[in-house]
Enzyme design. Structure first.
Site, short mmCIF file in Angstrom:
data_model
loop_
_atom_site.label_atom_id
_atom_site.label_comp_id
_atom_site.label_asym_id
_atom_site.label_seq_id
_atom_site.Cartn_x
_atom_site.Cartn_y
_atom_site.Cartn_z
N ASP A 1 -8.88 53.57 -9.45
CA ASP A 1 -9.52 52.37 -9.00
C ASP A 1 -8.91 51.53 -10.43
OD1 ASP A 1 -12.06 52.97 -10.75
OD2 ASP A 1 -12.39 50.64 -9.69
N ASP B 1 -9.13 66.17 -7.73
CA ASP B 1 -10.12 67.13 -7.24
C ASP B 1 -10.49 67.37 -5.71
OD1 ASP B 1 -10.13 69.03 -10.01
OD2 ASP B 1 -12.31 67.92 -10.25
N ASP C 1 -19.02 60.72 -20.54
CA ASP C 1 -17.91 59.67 -21.66
C ASP C 1 -18.69 59.34 -22.77
OD1 ASP C 1 -19.86 58.58 -20.26
OD2 ASP C 1 -18.02 57.35 -19.14
#
Length: 528
Positions: free
Chosen positions: A191, A130, A283
């Protein structure tokens, strides 16, 4: 004109009038309100204390009786491939890596995902980019092409907008035709660096236990020793993974999905309604909805995935706002849905509503700031209101010890951790109320900045050349104001008090000032 001198108030007269007004309102108004606040804070402290002790007892029993995941669920390695079966014994797995302008870490996550040990024709790596920076976008695309040239089945996907942020990207990623052939989806933030055996250790649980929807691994922080702020974060997150996630997995087979380093069964994800962007904790939203459908979750504490902690105070504040505001807002949206659900037991409903949401996501933030940074200091100014020693000393001491056991190597830093957490509770409390009330910043999503080693070295050199900075970049008024209030209360306690709270008040005020001036974490000067 002869009446003019009588209207001029000397400084002493103003002080006398202020003292008189204070005395008039203190007993009839301030004392009852403060006593009520103390009672409410003590009640919340007891609730948090019971929750912490309960989790301590459960985790102790889990460790004593060896309730390892392999004993609670069937696990055996998938069959080795042979000439007749080929790779059919291995299910098709989709690996999603959502990213946004991740210049410093994109190669790490893509490289780690492409290095996962799994039959090459049974895995698809999907990079959901994105990025709005065209240079970074081209760099990510070139990296994907580099791995594709090596024979990796990798897909580079982009969108024309950022609607829904991470949830929107993951949702769009599942719409591609090739996803229909996949059974499971592993998700890694930009990451995160999974080890090659990640799927070999997680997928068998999902294959052999059809009631499992999610297998969540633990985070391993590669930059925990970078500065004192990252050490403090490590202490908080280690408790979350070592205790909270393990207890939820071992008792009710429910816990909050951490948004990354986990594997979902695609059929369960679809049955739960897929990804939704109604809050900033997509989530957790998915996890709660899947649990209400009767699905179970498994936490693998022995499986660790390397990742990076935010090392700038600015990035950490934004992250904590999202992590505190989102759950409170989700609680507001889902509490009635949980109560009315027919598929789960009453005990599990109590666990989700009371323990998971109310105590851990709301009460814990509010009581930390309101009690220890507002109400307790206020009792110094109003001697008629006293806090019992068990509430001011014993309960917080035990709670602190129970939290600190998650990171034994940092026990000597526990005092700094207390002061740090109290400062951060200011932002968490504010974010919690924003989420409960659905106020202005309720859907604010700012991607947590990842620095990577290259940027840190570059910034260190730049910092030597450019020592100047904008005041707004490092001076935080809320911290400064709270620090001033605590300093005032501490000085008053030294002169007039009998409680000796000034020892704590001065230390906590100093922590607020240090963080208020931005002298915490890694400072990255602006490039301009």
């Amino acid at each position: 004109m002869e009446y003019l001198p009588s209207t001029i108030l000397l400084p002493g007269d103003i002080r006398q009038q202020m003292e008189m007004v204070w005395e008039q309102i203190r007993v009839p108004l301030i004392v009852p309100v403060l006593k009520l606040a103390v009672s409410l804070c003590l009640l919340m402290s007891v609730m948090l204390f019971i929750e912490r002790v309960y989790m301590a007892v459960v985790i102790t029993l889990v460790k004593m009786f060896g309730r390892k995941p392999e004993r609670r669920y069937k696990w055996e390695p998938l069959k080795e491939d042979d000439l007749e079966l080929g790779n059919s014994s291995h299910p098709m797995v989709l690996v999603q890596i959502p990213m946004y302008n991740e210049k410093e870490v994109y190669q790490l996550s893509i490289g780690a995902a492409c290095g996962i040990s799994w039959p090459s024709d049974r895995i698809i790596v999907q990079v959901l980019d994105d990025s709005t920076d065209p240079i970074i976008k081209s760099m990510v695309e070139m990296e994907c092409q580099r791995w594709a040239n090596k024979g990796i089945n990798i897909k580079y996907e982009i969108r024309s907008n950022r609607n829904g942020y991470k949830a929107g990207a993951l949702k769009e990623g599942l719409k591609h035709p090739y996803v229909k052939h996949c059974d499971f989806v592993a998700i890694f933030d930009a990451d995160f660096q999974p080890e090659p055996d990640f799927l070999c250790r997680t997928i068998p649980f999902l294959v052999h236990n059809p009631q499992l929807a999610l297998v969540q691994s633990r985070w391993k922080f590669v930059n925990a020793d970078e500065c004192l702020m990252t050490r403090m974060q490590e202490m908080s997150l280690d408790y979350h993974f070592t205790v909270e996630q393990e207890v939820g997995s071992s008792t009710y087979a429910f816990f909050g999905f951490n948004g990354t380093a986990g594997v979902w069964r695609l059929s369960a994800l679809s049955e739960a309604g897929g990804w939704k962007d109604r809050t900033t904790v997509e989530d957790m939203d998915l996890a709660v909805r899947a649990s209400l459908k009767g699905w179970k979750f498994l936490y693998l504490g022995s499986l660790k995935v390397k990742n990076e902690l935010p090392s700038t105070f600015k990035a950490y504040r934004y992250q904590q706002h999202r992590w505190s505001c989102g759950p409170a807002n989700l609680f507001r949206k889902m509490v009635m849905e949980i109560i009315k659900n027919k598929k789960v037991s009453a005990w599990k409903k109590v666990h989700v509503i009371y323990s998971f949401f109310f105590v851990r996501k709301i009460v814990a933030h509010i009581v930390t700031f309101v009690f220890y940074c507002v109400v307790l200091p206020a009792t110094v100014l109003v001697p008629e209101v006293e806090i019992p020693k068990w509430g001011a000393v014993y309960i917080p001491f035990i709670i602190t010890l129970l939290n600190a056991v998650g990171t034994p190597r940092s026990l000597h830093l526990v005092v700094f951790w207390i002061l740090f957490e109290n400062v951060m509770s200011l932002h968490r409390t504010k974010a919690t109320f924003i989420g409960l009330l659905e106020a202005g910043r309720v859907n604010e999503w700012i991607v947590t900045e990842k620095l990577g080693d290259a940027l840190k070295f570059k910034s260190a050199a730049k910092a030597l050349k450019r020592p100047w900075f904008r005041i707004g970049d490092r001076v935080h008024l809320l911290e400064m104001a709270t620090g001033g209030y605590l300093l005032l209360c501490g000085c008053y306690d030294v002169v007039y008090g009998r409680s000796h709270y000034f020892l704590y008040l001065f230390a906590q005020a100093a922590a607020f000032f240090v963080m208020g001036f931005g002298y915490v974490g890694t400072f990255i000067p602006s490039s301009s």
